[in-house]
Design an enzyme around this catalytic site. Structure first.
Site, short mmCIF file in Angstrom:
data_model
loop_
_atom_site.label_atom_id
_atom_site.label_comp_id
_atom_site.label_asym_id
_atom_site.label_seq_id
_atom_site.Cartn_x
_atom_site.Cartn_y
_atom_site.Cartn_z
CG HIS A 219 -46.70 -6.31 -13.27
ND1 HIS A 219 -45.92 -7.39 -13.60
CD2 HIS A 219 -46.49 -5.39 -14.26
CE1 HIS A 219 -45.26 -7.13 -14.73
NE2 HIS A 219 -45.61 -5.93 -15.15
C1 UD1 Z 1 -45.12 -0.51 -15.91
C2 UD1 Z 1 -45.05 -0.77 -17.41
C3 UD1 Z 1 -45.07 -2.27 -17.68
C4 UD1 Z 1 -43.99 -2.98 -16.89
C5 UD1 Z 1 -44.09 -2.61 -15.41
C6 UD1 Z 1 -42.91 -3.18 -14.69
C7 UD1 Z 1 -46.15 0.96 -18.79
C8 UD1 Z 1 -47.32 1.27 -19.62
N1 UD1 Z 1 -46.21 -0.19 -18.09
O1 UD1 Z 1 -46.37 -1.01 -15.45
O2 UD1 Z 1 -44.83 -2.49 -19.05
O3 UD1 Z 1 -44.18 -4.36 -17.04
O4 UD1 Z 1 -44.05 -1.18 -15.28
O5 UD1 Z 1 -43.13 -3.28 -13.33
O6 UD1 Z 1 -45.19 1.70 -18.78
N2 UD1 Z 1 -46.97 2.25 -8.19
C9 UD1 Z 1 -46.55 2.47 -6.90
N3 UD1 Z 1 -45.24 2.69 -6.69
C10 UD1 Z 1 -44.30 2.72 -7.67
C11 UD1 Z 1 -44.74 2.49 -8.98
C12 UD1 Z 1 -46.07 2.25 -9.23
O7 UD1 Z 1 -47.36 2.45 -5.98
O8 UD1 Z 1 -43.13 2.93 -7.38
C13 UD1 Z 1 -48.42 1.95 -8.43
C14 UD1 Z 1 -49.22 3.21 -8.69
O9 UD1 Z 1 -50.48 3.01 -8.10
C15 UD1 Z 1 -49.36 3.22 -10.19
C16 UD1 Z 1 -49.40 1.73 -10.52
O10 UD1 Z 1 -48.53 1.12 -9.59
O11 UD1 Z 1 -50.51 3.89 -10.63
C17 UD1 Z 1 -48.96 1.42 -11.93
O12 UD1 Z 1 -47.67 1.95 -12.20
P1 UD1 Z 1 -47.22 2.28 -13.71
O13 UD1 Z 1 -45.80 2.67 -13.72
O14 UD1 Z 1 -48.19 3.19 -14.35
O15 UD1 Z 1 -47.45 0.91 -14.44
P2 UD1 Z 1 -46.96 -0.56 -14.08
O16 UD1 Z 1 -48.17 -1.38 -13.85
O17 UD1 Z 1 -45.95 -0.50 -13.01
N1 UDP Z 2 -38.28 -8.33 -9.93
C1 UDP Z 2 -37.64 -7.98 -8.73
N2 UDP Z 2 -38.38 -8.00 -7.59
C2 UDP Z 2 -39.69 -8.33 -7.55
C3 UDP Z 2 -40.33 -8.69 -8.78
C4 UDP Z 2 -39.59 -8.67 -9.95
O1 UDP Z 2 -36.46 -7.69 -8.72
O2 UDP Z 2 -40.29 -8.31 -6.47
C5 UDP Z 2 -37.50 -8.31 -11.18
C6 UDP Z 2 -37.54 -9.59 -11.96
O3 UDP Z 2 -36.56 -10.49 -11.48
C7 UDP Z 2 -37.30 -9.11 -13.38
C8 UDP Z 2 -37.95 -7.75 -13.40
O4 UDP Z 2 -38.09 -7.36 -12.04
O5 UDP Z 2 -35.92 -8.95 -13.64
C9 UDP Z 2 -39.29 -7.87 -14.05
O6 UDP Z 2 -40.01 -6.71 -13.84
P1 UDP Z 2 -41.58 -6.66 -13.91
O7 UDP Z 2 -42.16 -8.01 -13.68
O8 UDP Z 2 -42.00 -5.57 -13.00
O9 UDP Z 2 -41.84 -6.14 -15.38
P2 UDP Z 2 -41.87 -6.80 -16.85
O10 UDP Z 2 -40.65 -7.63 -17.02
O11 UDP Z 2 -43.14 -7.57 -16.97
O12 UDP Z 2 -41.90 -5.60 -17.74
#
Ligand code: UD1
Ligand code: UDP
Length: 382
Positions: A219
Site C-alpha cells: 500500500h
Molecule cells: C495512510 C498513512 C500510512 C499508513 C496507511 C495505513 C499517511 C500519510 N499515510 O496511507 O502511513 O501506512 O494509512 O493503511 O497518513 N482509501 C479508500 N478508502 C479508505 C481509505 C483510503 O478508498 O477508507 C483510498 C483513497 O483513494 C485514498 C487512498 O486510499 O486517496 C490513500 O489513503 P490515505 O489515507 O491518504 O493514505 P494511505 O495510503 O491509506
Molecule cells: N491489517 C488488517 N487487514 C488487512 C491488512 C492489514 O487488519 O487487510 C492490519 C495488520 O494486521 C496490521 C495493520 O493492519 O495490524 C497494518 O496496517 P497497514 O498495513 O495499513 O499500515 P502500516 O502498518 O504500514 O502503517
C-alpha cells in the site's frame, strides 16, 4: 480521574488504540477517561468500522469525516477539527499513534494550544524524508512531552537527535521524557491471537492450506503510484506463485486496488487476474489478518505493522521497501529488505525456502506495554 484525548484515523491506529482502551478498561477505569476522536482518514467499512466491531474499541466520541485528499488539505481540515475539540474537551493530554497525517494534525493542533502530547511509537526513523510518514513522525516527536519508543533503535535515534534519557520531571514539551516501552502491537497480537480460531475460515474460504501460501500486502504510495515499481512487484509475485506452485493471497488496500488496472501493464494485469494461484481479496478484519499471518509460509509486505506481525508470529518476511524503521527484524535474519527489485525478491524467497531455523528474539516487550504507558501518563501528566 484524568481525561485523555486519543486521535485515530488510519487503519493501524484504530487497531493500536484497542490496546490502550483495553488497558484503561481493565486497569484504570476509575483513573482515566478516554475521549476518542476519529479523523475519518480511513472510512471504508473494512478500513475502519470493522475494527471497532471486532476489537472492542469504544465508539469514537467525534468523527471529523475528513476523507481522502491532498496531504495539505487533508491535514489542515483535521487540525481545524482537532483544535476545536481540544478547546471544548480540555483534556490533560492527547495520545497520538505512529506517523500518519492524523498524527501530524494532532501534533500541530495540540502543541499550539499547549496540550501535552503522548507519542506512542516514538523514535522510529527510515532516514528517508521522501516518505510522508518520516516527516510526520519527526515533527510529532519534536513537540511531544512523553515519547514511548517500542524499540531500542528508536531510543538510539532520539538520543542522536538530542533527546535526553536521564532528565527528571516535571516533563513538558521543553523537557520531554523518553521511554523504552515495548510495543502495544505486540500486546494486541498476543491478546487477539487467542481469538483467531473463530476466524480461521478465511484460510479455508480462500482454498488455502496452512503453511503453503504466501501472504502479501502492498500500500505504500511510492509502490502503488510508480508503475515501474508496481509492475516489478507483481512480476515477482506472479513468478513466485508459478515457479513454486504456491498460492499468494493479497488483501489489497483500496489505494492499491484502485491503481492496479491503471499502473500495471495490460499484459501483466491480465496475467495476474488469470493466475488462479494469486488471490486478490478486499482488506480483511484484524482477526482474519492474524489468522492469515499465523498460518502463512512467508509474508511479503511494505507495511510497517505487517512486518512486525510476521516477526511476532515467527514468519520470514520479505520487506518490499528500500529501508525499514524496524531494523531489529532485519538484524535478526528473519526479514530481508528486497525493495521492489524482482531479482532480489525471488532471491529472498529462495533463501527463506532453504532456511532451517530462523531467530525471533523477544525484543518488543512483554505484552504489557499499554498498561505501562497508562501508568506513566498517570504519574507524569497532571
Ligand atoms: C495512510 C498513512 C500510512 C499508513 C496507511 C495505513 C499517511 C500519510 N499515510 O496511507 O502511513 O501506512 O494509512 O493503511 O497518513 N482509501 C479508500 N478508502 C479508505 C481509505 C483510503 O478508498 O477508507 C483510498 C483513497 O483513494 C485514498 C487512498 O486510499 O486517496 C490513500 O489513503 P490515505 O489515507 O491518504 O493514505 P494511505 O495510503 O491509506
Ligand atoms: N491489517 C488488517 N487487514 C488487512 C491488512 C492489514 O487488519 O487487510 C492490519 C495488520 O494486521 C496490521 C495493520 O493492519 O495490524 C497494518 O496496517 P497497514 O498495513 O495499513 O499500515 P502500516 O502498518 O504500514 O502503517
Amino acid at each position: 480521574m484524568i481525561k485523555l484525548l486519543t486521535i485515530i484515523g488510519a487503519r493501524p491506529q484504530i487497531i493500536k488504540a484497542a490496546a490502550i482502551s483495553r488497558a484503561i478498561k481493565n486497569k484504570f477505569p476509575d483513573k482515566i477517561q478516554e475521549v476518542i476522536v476519529h479523523t475519518g482518514q480511513h472510512y471504508d467499512n473494512n478500513m475502519s468500522q470493522i475494527f471497532f466491531d471486532e476489537l472492542d474499541i469504544p465508539h469514537p466520541n467525534y468523527n471529523l469525516n475528513v476523507g481522502s485528499g491532498l496531504h495539505g488539505k487533508q491535514t489542515a481540515v483535521m487540525i481545524e477539527g482537532i483544535e476545536e475539540i481540544l478547546l471544548k474537551e480540555k483534556p490533560k493530554c492527547i495520545i497520538l499513534y505512529g506517523d500518519t497525517n492524523s498524527t501530524l494534525a494532532g501534533a500541530v493542533a495540540a502543541s499550539k494550544i499547549h496540550v501535552p502530547i503522548v507519542h506512542i511509537e516514538a523514535g522510529l526513523r527510515s532516514f528517508n524524508k521522501s516518505m510522508p510518514e518520516e516527516i510526520n513522525r519527526i515533527i510529532c516527536d519534536n513537540v511531544s512531552t512523553l515519547l514511548f519508543s517500542p524499540t531500542k533503535s528508536g531510543i538510539k535515534n532520539l538520543v542522536k537527535e538530542g533527546f535526553k534519557l536521564k532528565n527528571t520531571g516535571p516533563y513538558s514539551i521543553n523537557n520531554p521524557k523518553v521511554y523504552h516501552s515495548g510495543d502495544i502491537m505486540y500486546d494486541n497480537s498476543l491478546f487477539f491471537s487467542s481469538l483467531t480460531e473463530r476466524s480461521v475460515s478465511i484460510i479455508k474460504d480462500n482454498g488455502l492450506e496452512n503453511e503453503k501460501y504466501v501472504l502479501a500486502t502492498i500500500h505504500r504510495n511510492n509502490n502503488t503510484d510508480d508503475p515501474k515499481r508496481l509492475n516489478s512487484l507483481f512480476r515477482a509475485i506472479n513468478k513466485i506463485s508459478v515457479e513454486n506452485k504456491i498460492n499468494v493471497i493479497l488483501p489489497l488496500h483500496p489505494r492499491t486496488a484502485k491503481l492496479l488496472a491503471k499502473n500495471l501493464s495490460s499484459e501483466l494485469y491480465s496475467t495476474v487476474k488469470t493466475n488462479k494461484l494469486i488471490k486478490i481479496i478486499k482488506p480483511v478484519s484484524f482477526l482474519e489478518m492474524i489468522a492469515l499471518e499465523k498460518n502463512a509460509f512467508l509474508i511479503m509486505t511494505d507495511s510497517g505493522g505487517v512486518q512486525k506481525e510476521a516477526f511476532f508470529f515467527k514468519k520470514p518476511c520479505i520487506i518490499l521497501r528500500p529501508e525499514t524503521e524496524w531494523v531489529e527484524l532485519v538484524n535478526s535474519g528473519s526479514a530481508i529488505i528486497a525493495d521492489t527489485n524482482e531479482e532480489h525478491i525471488l532471491k529472498a524467497f529462495n533463501q527463506f525456502k532453504k532456511a532451517k531455523k530462523l531467530k525471533f528474539p523477544e525484543i518488543f516487550g512483554d505484552g504489557n506495554a499499554a498498561e505501562f504507558i497508562c501508568a506513566e501518563i498517570l504519574k507524569n501528566i497532571n
